[in-house]
Enzyme design. Structure first.
Site, PDB file in Angstrom:
ATOM      1  N   CYS A 189      -8.414 -26.011   9.830  1.00 10.32           N
ATOM      2  CA  CYS A 189      -7.174 -25.299  10.157  1.00 10.32           C
ATOM      3  C   CYS A 189      -6.453 -25.992  11.317  1.00 10.32           C
ATOM      4  O   CYS A 189      -7.058 -26.762  12.073  1.00 10.32           O
ATOM      5  CB  CYS A 189      -7.468 -23.838  10.497  1.00 10.32           C
ATOM      6  SG  CYS A 189      -8.025 -23.553  12.203  1.00 10.32           S
TER       7      CYS A 189
ATOM      8  N   ASP B  27       0.860  -1.166   0.000  1.00  3.21           N
ATOM      9  CA  ASP B  27       0.000   0.000   0.000  1.00  3.21           C
ATOM     10  C   ASP B  27       0.902   1.224   0.000  1.00  3.21           C
ATOM     11  O   ASP B  27       1.961   1.225   0.613  1.00  3.21           O
ATOM     12  CB  ASP B  27      -0.874  -0.038   1.262  1.00  3.21           C
ATOM     13  CG  ASP B  27      -1.926   1.046   1.296  1.00  3.21           C
ATOM     14  OD1 ASP B  27      -1.805   2.013   0.529  1.00  3.21           O
ATOM     15  OD2 ASP B  27      -2.863   0.935   2.096  1.00  3.21           O
TER      16      ASP B  27
ATOM     17  N   CYS C  76      -8.191 -25.655  14.804  1.00  6.48           N
ATOM     18  CA  CYS C  76      -9.386 -26.477  15.019  1.00  6.48           C
ATOM     19  C   CYS C  76      -9.060 -27.965  15.075  1.00  6.48           C
ATOM     20  O   CYS C  76      -9.788 -28.737  15.705  1.00  6.48           O
ATOM     21  CB  CYS C  76     -10.411 -26.198  13.916  1.00  6.48           C
ATOM     22  SG  CYS C  76     -11.147 -24.546  14.027  1.00  6.48           S
TER      23      CYS C  76
ATOM     24  N   ASP D 187      -8.035  -7.142   1.110  1.00  4.83           N
ATOM     25  CA  ASP D 187      -7.104  -7.196   2.233  1.00  4.83           C
ATOM     26  C   ASP D 187      -7.757  -6.537   3.431  1.00  4.83           C
ATOM     27  O   ASP D 187      -8.637  -5.689   3.278  1.00  4.83           O
ATOM     28  CB  ASP D 187      -5.799  -6.459   1.914  1.00  4.83           C
ATOM     29  CG  ASP D 187      -5.937  -4.954   2.158  1.00  4.83           C
ATOM     30  OD1 ASP D 187      -5.512  -4.485   3.234  1.00  4.83           O
ATOM     31  OD2 ASP D 187      -6.489  -4.246   1.289  1.00  4.83           O
TER      32      ASP D 187
ATOM     33  N   HIS E  44      -6.584 -19.369  12.828  1.00  5.33           N
ATOM     34  CA  HIS E  44      -7.926 -19.792  12.448  1.00  5.33           C
ATOM     35  C   HIS E  44      -8.637 -18.737  11.607  1.00  5.33           C
ATOM     36  O   HIS E  44      -9.234 -19.062  10.565  1.00  5.33           O
ATOM     37  CB  HIS E  44      -8.759 -20.079  13.702  1.00  5.33           C
ATOM     38  CG  HIS E  44     -10.214 -20.237  13.408  1.00  5.33           C
ATOM     39  ND1 HIS E  44     -10.750 -21.377  12.841  1.00  5.33           N
ATOM     40  CD2 HIS E  44     -11.257 -19.372  13.566  1.00  5.33           C
ATOM     41  CE1 HIS E  44     -12.048 -21.220  12.665  1.00  5.33           C
ATOM     42  NE2 HIS E  44     -12.383 -20.013  13.098  1.00  5.33           N
TER      43      HIS E  44
ATOM     44  N   CYS F 114     -14.125 -26.728  10.287  1.00  5.55           N
ATOM     45  CA  CYS F 114     -12.875 -26.093   9.882  1.00  5.55           C
ATOM     46  C   CYS F 114     -11.720 -27.083   9.922  1.00  5.55           C
ATOM     47  O   CYS F 114     -11.633 -27.911  10.832  1.00  5.55           O
ATOM     48  CB  CYS F 114     -12.580 -24.897  10.782  1.00  5.55           C
ATOM     49  SG  CYS F 114     -11.079 -23.992  10.339  1.00  5.55           S
TER      50      CYS F 114
END
Length: 381
Positions: A315, A92, A318, A275, A344, A313
């Site tokens: 991930c 940015d 989890c 983003d 997560h 989930c």
């Protein structure tokens, strides 16, 4: 594929699936970009980013130019080597951060002067110097310096910001020379559709002039100045028309947005890239995204809940930790709690966009959209 080639792999309604070539690999849309403001996604290692299948990491020119300084990042070999991340990156311009410091900002047609939040010194930026800083940092995608307007704002103020941003876009495109880095233009115009469309017209005119003179074109188009105080419905009154007015053959990037439902809706309107600091910031506050909505892990109901955070989930958090343990970490202000929730939450948004892409490729985005909008989670974001 040549550097910065964009391929439209599929469309479904207005939703798109793109591939985009950079010097550090190809990324695929729709996609969410984790924010690594100071060359680090807070609490997340580079290995974890790869494990989460993150594609592009965003860093911020304002913060990196203040500390450790663009010269040092360049000396280290650029931001990729500095942080040991070998995937595509985007910077940015820092304009949003500067304009949020309105009480210390002095703006003129040539550039802007602002006071550093780090040491109180005054800093002068022009479009040309901002391009030089971003070339030193060395991300694959740089953003033009622009004027981001707040909400609400007087129409005359927004119109002046569109004019200034267009003039700076012309100067940024002329000044930007690094061949392994592309430059995105930024669409401004607040909530005024005609000003948004005028901003796009000016950007396209600028790149036509550049190409006619043997110069470069914009590698994509950022859509700035949304999610700056307005409610989501106000944003969606114009977002779709704005996105679809941008060139079809390059990515459309809605800047600073990370609400899951907003992402799903924006993809349907033709947006490709997103983003936001939201997934990691809310994690540090003890909040988790989930398929049933937001979860405040400080709640007592999780004290003896030995089930996964989100049953659907996949991930690492989890798969390996319970709600009871996560609540314990959050209540104790243990840094591991913020890290595990950040893992997560990032996975949640990255996977949501992965599934959105699969739906576009299968020609089933409308079904994906309806399923999400009718889910318990959609009403909580």
């Amino acid at each position: 594929m040549a550097l910065f080639d964009c391929t439209i792999e599929a469309t479904c309604g207005h939703a798109r699936a793109l591939s985009y070539e950079t010097a550090h690999g190809t990324f695929h849309t729709p996609m969410f970009m984790p924010v690594g403001t100071s060359a680090t996604v807070k609490g997340i290692t580079v290995d974890q980013l790869h494990q989460l299948n993150s594609q592009v990491v965003l860093a911020n020119t304002y913060h990196l130019s203040m500390r450790p300084g663009a010269d040092l990042v360049e000396e280290a070999g650029g931001v990729h080597k500095f942080m040991n991340y070998d995937g595509p990156m985007l910077t940015d311009s820092g304009g949003f951060q500067v304009f949020s410091l309105a009480d210390t900002l002095k703006l003129d047609a040539d550039g802007l002067t602002f006071r550093s939040i780090y040491d109180g010194s005054y800093v002068r930026w022009t479009p040309e110097s901002n391009m030089r800083i971003q070339e030193q940092i060395g991300a694959d995608i740089a953003m033009q310096l622009d004027q981001c307007t707040p909400y609400p704002a007087e129409r005359s103020f927004v119109a002046n910001a569109v004019d200034l941003s267009a003039n700076w876009a012309r100067r940024c495109l002329a000044a930007h020379k690094r061949p392994d880095q592309t430059l995105f233009g930024i669409v401004q115009g607040g909530m005024e559709l005609d000003l948004r469309l005028e901003s796009i017209r000016r950007l396209r005119e600028i790149e036509d002039e550049s190409l006619a003179a043997g110069g470069r074109r914009f590698g994509g188009f950022g859509i700035g100045g949304y999610s700056v105080g307005e409610d989501h419905e106000t944003m969606f009154e114009t977002l779709g028309q704005v996105a679809r007015a941008c060139p079809e053959d390059r990515p459309r990037y809605l800047m600073g947005v990370g609400n899951p439902t907003t992402l799903v809706r924006a993809v349907r309107e033709g947006v490709d890239m997103f983003d936001c600091v939201l997934p990691t910031r809310t994690a540090r506050m003890g909040t988790a995204f989930s398929s049933t909505g937001r979860m405040n892990m400080r709640n007592a109901k999780f004290t003896r809940d030995f089930t996964p955070l989100d049953h659907s989930c996949t991930c690492p958090t989890c798969q390996n930790y319970t709600r009871a343990y996560l609540r314990h970490l959050v209540k104790q202000n243990e840094m591991l709690g913020a890290i595990l929730l950040s893992v997560h939450n990032l996975h949640f948004l990255l996977d949501l966009m992965r599934r959105a892409r699969e739906a576009v490729l299968a020609g089933e985005y409308e079904q994906f959209y309806e399923e999400w909008m009718n889910s318990p989670a959609a009403k909580d974001y």
